[in-house]
Every structure is written in structure tokens, then in C-alpha cells.
Design a protein around this motif. Sequence first.
Motif, PDB file in Angstrom:
ATOM      1  N   MET A   1      25.919  59.906  65.323  1.00  0.00           N
ATOM      2  CA  MET A   1      25.493  61.195  65.854  1.00  0.00           C
ATOM      3  C   MET A   1      24.302  61.037  66.788  1.00  0.00           C
ATOM      4  O   MET A   1      24.153  61.778  67.759  1.00  0.00           O
ATOM      5  CB  MET A   1      25.167  62.154  64.716  1.00  0.00           C
ATOM      6  N   GLY A   2      23.440  60.054  66.470  1.00  0.00           N
ATOM      7  CA  GLY A   2      22.310  59.798  67.360  1.00  0.00           C
ATOM      8  C   GLY A   2      22.757  59.412  68.749  1.00  0.00           C
ATOM      9  O   GLY A   2      22.172  59.849  69.756  1.00  0.00           O
ATOM     10  N   VAL A   3      23.793  58.587  68.827  1.00  0.00           N
ATOM     11  CA  VAL A   3      24.365  58.241  70.135  1.00  0.00           C
ATOM     12  C   VAL A   3      24.880  59.500  70.821  1.00  0.00           C
ATOM     13  O   VAL A   3      24.659  59.722  72.018  1.00  0.00           O
ATOM     14  CB  VAL A   3      25.496  57.199  69.971  1.00  0.00           C
ATOM     15  N   GLN A   4      25.562  60.361  70.073  1.00  0.00           N
ATOM     16  CA  GLN A   4      26.138  61.577  70.651  1.00  0.00           C
ATOM     17  C   GLN A   4      25.062  62.538  71.148  1.00  0.00           C
ATOM     18  O   GLN A   4      25.226  63.170  72.194  1.00  0.00           O
ATOM     19  CB  GLN A   4      27.020  62.273  69.605  1.00  0.00           C
ATOM     20  N   VAL A   5      23.964  62.646  70.419  1.00  0.00           N
ATOM     21  CA  VAL A   5      22.866  63.511  70.872  1.00  0.00           C
ATOM     22  C   VAL A   5      22.343  63.036  72.227  1.00  0.00           C
ATOM     23  O   VAL A   5      21.988  63.851  73.091  1.00  0.00           O
ATOM     24  CB  VAL A   5      21.731  63.529  69.822  1.00  0.00           C
ATOM     25  N   HIS A   6      22.326  61.752  72.440  1.00  0.00           N
ATOM     26  CA  HIS A   6      21.872  61.191  73.710  1.00  0.00           C
ATOM     27  C   HIS A   6      22.869  61.444  74.848  1.00  0.00           C
ATOM     28  O   HIS A   6      22.526  61.229  76.021  1.00  0.00           O
ATOM     29  CB  HIS A   6      21.649  59.677  73.598  1.00  0.00           C
ATOM     30  N   GLY A   7      24.088  61.846  74.509  1.00  0.00           N
ATOM     31  CA  GLY A   7      25.101  62.010  75.547  1.00  0.00           C
ATOM     32  C   GLY A   7      25.416  60.681  76.195  1.00  0.00           C
ATOM     33  O   GLY A   7      25.442  59.636  75.532  1.00  0.00           O
ATOM     34  N   GLY A   8      25.640  60.691  77.483  1.00  0.00           N
ATOM     35  CA  GLY A   8      25.982  59.462  78.195  1.00  0.00           C
ATOM     36  C   GLY A   8      24.926  58.390  78.058  1.00  0.00           C
ATOM     37  O   GLY A   8      25.239  57.193  78.023  1.00  0.00           O
ATOM     38  N   MET A   9      23.661  58.805  77.919  1.00  0.00           N
ATOM     39  CA  MET A   9      22.599  57.817  77.786  1.00  0.00           C
ATOM     40  C   MET A   9      22.684  57.069  76.461  1.00  0.00           C
ATOM     41  O   MET A   9      22.141  55.978  76.325  1.00  0.00           O
ATOM     42  CB  MET A   9      21.230  58.493  77.912  1.00  0.00           C
ATOM     43  N   GLY A  10      23.366  57.642  75.482  1.00  0.00           N
ATOM     44  CA  GLY A  10      23.526  56.941  74.226  1.00  0.00           C
ATOM     45  C   GLY A  10      24.378  55.709  74.354  1.00  0.00           C
ATOM     46  O   GLY A  10      24.279  54.778  73.539  1.00  0.00           O
ATOM     47  N   PHE A  11      25.236  55.682  75.365  1.00  0.00           N
ATOM     48  CA  PHE A  11      26.123  54.541  75.600  1.00  0.00           C
ATOM     49  C   PHE A  11      25.429  53.467  76.427  1.00  0.00           C
ATOM     50  O   PHE A  11      25.998  52.399  76.651  1.00  0.00           O
ATOM     51  CB  PHE A  11      27.388  55.034  76.303  1.00  0.00           C
ATOM     52  N   ILE A  12      24.225  53.744  76.880  1.00  0.00           N
ATOM     53  CA  ILE A  12      23.441  52.797  77.671  1.00  0.00           C
ATOM     54  C   ILE A  12      22.482  52.070  76.742  1.00  0.00           C
ATOM     55  O   ILE A  12      21.672  52.690  76.063  1.00  0.00           O
ATOM     56  CB  ILE A  12      22.652  53.539  78.786  1.00  0.00           C
ATOM     57  N   GLU A  13      22.586  50.756  76.707  1.00  0.00           N
ATOM     58  CA  GLU A  13      21.819  49.976  75.740  1.00  0.00           C
ATOM     59  C   GLU A  13      20.314  50.157  75.882  1.00  0.00           C
ATOM     60  O   GLU A  13      19.576  50.075  74.901  1.00  0.00           O
ATOM     61  CB  GLU A  13      22.169  48.485  75.869  1.00  0.00           C
ATOM     62  N   GLU A  14      19.841  50.412  77.084  1.00  0.00           N
ATOM     63  CA  GLU A  14      18.391  50.490  77.283  1.00  0.00           C
ATOM     64  C   GLU A  14      17.737  51.625  76.496  1.00  0.00           C
ATOM     65  O   GLU A  14      16.529  51.575  76.224  1.00  0.00           O
ATOM     66  CB  GLU A  14      18.071  50.643  78.779  1.00  0.00           C
ATOM     67  N   THR A  15      18.494  52.655  76.131  1.00  0.00           N
ATOM     68  CA  THR A  15      17.886  53.737  75.354  1.00  0.00           C
ATOM     69  C   THR A  15      17.618  53.321  73.911  1.00  0.00           C
ATOM     70  O   THR A  15      16.829  53.960  73.209  1.00  0.00           O
ATOM     71  CB  THR A  15      18.785  54.987  75.335  1.00  0.00           C
ATOM     72  N   GLY A  16      18.299  52.300  73.425  1.00  0.00           N
ATOM     73  CA  GLY A  16      18.119  51.836  72.056  1.00  0.00           C
ATOM     74  C   GLY A  16      18.939  52.574  71.027  1.00  0.00           C
ATOM     75  O   GLY A  16      18.962  52.179  69.851  1.00  0.00           O
ATOM     76  N   ALA A  17      19.627  53.659  71.405  1.00  0.00           N
ATOM     77  CA  ALA A  17      20.393  54.441  70.433  1.00  0.00           C
ATOM     78  C   ALA A  17      21.566  53.646  69.873  1.00  0.00           C
ATOM     79  O   ALA A  17      21.891  53.749  68.685  1.00  0.00           O
ATOM     80  CB  ALA A  17      20.886  55.730  71.072  1.00  0.00           C
ATOM     81  N   ALA A  18      22.215  52.866  70.724  1.00  0.00           N
ATOM     82  CA  ALA A  18      23.397  52.126  70.288  1.00  0.00           C
ATOM     83  C   ALA A  18      23.044  51.034  69.282  1.00  0.00           C
ATOM     84  O   ALA A  18      23.858  50.691  68.420  1.00  0.00           O
ATOM     85  CB  ALA A  18      24.108  51.520  71.487  1.00  0.00           C
ATOM     86  N   GLN A  19      21.837  50.485  69.373  1.00  0.00           N
ATOM     87  CA  GLN A  19      21.468  49.397  68.467  1.00  0.00           C
ATOM     88  C   GLN A  19      21.488  49.850  67.009  1.00  0.00           C
ATOM     89  O   GLN A  19      21.913  49.091  66.130  1.00  0.00           O
ATOM     90  CB  GLN A  19      20.090  48.832  68.804  1.00  0.00           C
ATOM     91  N   PHE A  20      21.057  51.073  66.746  1.00  0.00           N
ATOM     92  CA  PHE A  20      21.069  51.545  65.359  1.00  0.00           C
ATOM     93  C   PHE A  20      22.495  51.548  64.811  1.00  0.00           C
ATOM     94  O   PHE A  20      22.743  51.152  63.666  1.00  0.00           O
ATOM     95  CB  PHE A  20      20.467  52.945  65.266  1.00  0.00           C
TER      96      PHE A  20
END
Length: 566
Positions: free
Chosen positions: A396-415
Motif C-alpha cells: 500500500m505504501g508503494v500505491q500511496v506514492h503512485g508512479g513514484m512508488g515504482f521508482i527505486e529512488e523514493t525508497g518505497a519499493a525497498q520496504f
Amino acid sequence: MPFRAPVSEFRFILDHIAGFDQVAATDRFAEATPETVEAVLIEAGRMCEEVLAPLQRAGDLDPARLENGVVRTPKGFAEGYRAIAEGGWIAIAADPAHGGMGLPMAVTTAINDMMSAACLSLQLAPLMSQGQIEALEHHASDDIKALYLPKLISGEWAGTMNLTEPQAGSDVGSLSTKAVPNGDGTYAITGQKIYITWGDNDFTDNVCHLVLARLPDAAPGTKGISLFLVPKILPDDSGALGKANSLKVVSLEHKMGLHGSPTAVMQYDGATGWLIGGEHDGMRAMFTMMNNARLGVGVQGIGVAERAYQHALAYAEGRRQGKTESGNITDHPDVRRMLATMKADIFAARAIALANAVAIDMQTATGDPEWAARAALLTPITKAFGTDTGIAVAQMGVQVHGGMGFIEETGAAQFSRDVRVTAIYEGTNGIQAMDLVGRKLMDGGEAAYRLLDEMEAEAEAARSTLPALVDPVWQACETLRETVEWMVEQAPKDRLAGSMPFLHGFARVLGAHFHLKAALADPEGPHARLAEFYIQRLLPEHAGLLAHARQGADALFALSAEDLAS
């Protein structure tokens, strides 16, 4: 974004939800006063925020690697481990006779939660040592305890657990590693183990492996397994290190996540080991370590969920899109739904884990078999629901970020990548569910019924105060009771077919119970509003889950192998 250790939330749950006052009232844990516990949590939280949290991203970008047979850990991990060891955070619950703090498991659980949120890759190292410490305290000889426990507790040496082999995954009874007596009280250990978390490092003086192996006269299956302590470097009787043992790291796994944590393939070639516990009694000793680890792994999922939630909330509060009252996306209904679901499930999972730890502490302090049964019942729920919550919240954290969640630099995907394995190791969540409907219901459901009796009594007592919340919780408890009754009466195959939805349905109802207690303790505050969200919007899932659990195996196995392949 900076990590904030949720110390106040731990205090609230310990004080108002999990019954920690019972633990502090025992002679065994009389020193665990509210003031002491708060001071310990604050200090550990500060270490997590300032030292460990900055290593989370660094460990992902600079993974552990094997160079010429030597494991190299990410930059900063040695300093992070040193902070954990010097703070005494490895051995919070360990026996003071060997240098431990002797504090309750509930305190260890809270600190492991915070360390997991800060940097899960590094937290895995002390978690493995904690499990080994407990196994040695319960099963090792006095000489082994005297030699190894002070070193493990201080963090000078690290511990691991070696179960899995290439041909024997969850079927531990199929392992083939051999142990041959050397004639001097030691054994020669030969075989290969895989998926060994922190199988080696470059920041402790020694690494001590607990290895499952078979003696020459061993029976097949799990009854023929013994447990051995096999150090990387052989110590003398004083603890001084001598020659290297006959073992090595063959390779490190290339993993989806947890890149900072080295997961090793270990090779033992006649390595010297010492028997822990009795011959052919290795599974009993290893389960001491594994049960400790199952609570710890459930808490890892919760910790990652906390960090993913904080990360997503900070992004949402700074992300402006569309016309909203606040100007940011937190006022979009679906984003608000996701954030509320994340927060509500983290609270539910954390309350279950801390209630589990309190039951362990009460068992330790009193020896009461009912507390032992409560701890046993809650352990598979803690492990599976905690890790599944971690996975769901990170997604869900990735989804809250929207497209940026799929970008590794935001760090959301690592979790999401890091937490995914927690549903697999220390017994897959499917195995936890099988354990719940199998071994944990072998008492005819008595432990479950006692827990349900308490839940319904507390709901009844609150009926005049919060009727809108009490009624659905009480009805959910009744549905769960009926499902426990159904499970107890069924053949094993029918129980197992519904085991996973049963576990999740059980967790949903437990979560509602703890949210209700939170609302009673904080009737005008945020906990009451979060409880209303959980009970109205998430608790209804229990009905479908428990209905699924009661369907038996017929329809499931009516689908043939050919059907599945067509």
C-alpha cells in the motif's frame, strides 16, 4: 525521510492493551517498572533513529558480498552493529548471570520492532543471536553456557541457525548432514546448509552456528535429528580463539531484498561441533530457538510496516494533486483509506505480538501451563499476521506514492522487497496456519476458548460505554468460537484446507478486541477513532474468512492436477 521510533505507542499498548502490569507484578520481573521500561525504550529508540535508520537505504545500494571467501558487509553496518552490542540490545531478555539485562520478552519485542523498522537487514544479526542465546540457556551444558553465552550476549560473537538443506526445505526431517563422534566429546559435522542468515560477517570475532545433523545410528525423519554448536573459529576453554574450523561460506544468495544481509550457503567438512541437548533430541532444542525467532520475525513484519507507513504518510502530506481541503493527497478518500488501513493493521498486529510476548513472560515468571498455552496459541498468529501485514502495508505504501512508488529512488519499493521473505522463513505462513489448526487445537480448543471467554467478557463490560463498537466485536467472537468448534470436530485434511483463512479470521477478531480496548483507554482520542475505522471497515472481513475456513477439503481437491494445468 527520518524514522520516528513509536515509543509512545509501545507504552500505550503495554500499559493499556497487552497486560504488561501483570508481568511487572511478578517477582521475576519486578525491576521492569514503568519508569525503567520507558527509559529503556527511549534509549533504544534514539539508537534506532540516529544510528540504524540511515543504514536502511545504504545497505540496499551497497549489498553484502563475498570476496575471496570473506564476507564484506555494507559500509556503516559494523558501526551499527557495535551500537546495538554496546547498548546491550542483543541480550535484553538474556540471563544476567551471563551478562544479559534479564528484562521481559515484551521489552525485547518492542525494541526488535523498532530495530526492524530502522534497518531490517542489520536487525537480523542480533535476532539470530537472541535465538541462539535462548536455545543454549535451555539446552546447553554448563561448560558450553559459561564459554559461549557471555560472548554472544556481549556481541563479541554472533549466532546463526542452520536448518535448511538443498533437498530439504520445510521438510526438515529429510536433512542429510552427518555428525560422527570424534571420541573426545566432540563431533565431526559434514554437510551443506542453505539460506543461512548472517552466515558470516566482518565485525564479530567469531560466528557460532547451531547445526541440525544426524548421528550414525539416527532414525529417519525428525526423530533422528541432533543439534550441534559449530563455531567458525575454535576457542579454548578460556574463550581465546585458536584455529579456524573446517567450514566455509560457499556463496551468498542473490535476493529480491535484504541486500545488506548476507544469506549464505554453508559447507561443513568434518567441522568440530559440540552436542546441544540430548542425542536425537535436536528438534526440541531447535524449536526453542525457532519459537523465539517466529515471534521476532512477526515483529520484523510489523516494524517494516511502521517504516513503510511513515514513509508513505510523509510523501502523501507533501504531495499536492487535485483540489483538496488540505491541498495534499491525504484528503483523497482512497489515499485516506489506505493510510487508515495501514495504521489500523499495524496497531492490531503490534498488539497481538506484545500480548504474545506478555504471555511468554508470564509463563517464564509463573510456570503456569495456561500462560504457556496462550503463548503457543498466539505465536503462529503473530508470525503470520505480522508478516502478512508487513507485506500488505509495504504494498500500500508503494500505491500511496503512485508512479513514484515504482521508482527505486523514493525508497518505497525497498520496504516491499525487504519484507517479502518474512512470510517464508522460520516456517512459511502456511506452516504457521497448519500449526494453529493442528498442534494448537490438540487441547480440544481449550486455549482458544479461554481467550475468547476473556474477549467476550471485556466486550460485555464495555457494552454500556461503546455499544456501537461492542456489538460487532462480540458477534465476531461468537463466529470465531463456532469456527473453533467446527475445526476441533473435523478430520485433519478439512482443518488444513481452511487453515490460512482461519488464522487470518482469528487475527481480524483479535485485532478488533485490542482496538476496542484501545478505544476504552482513549475514548476521546485518536485510538478511539482508529478503532471505529477498524471495527466498522476491516473487522467485517472475518465473516468471509471464517466461512472460507469452514468449507472443508472436498471442493479444494475436486480440482484435479489436470484442472489446474488446463
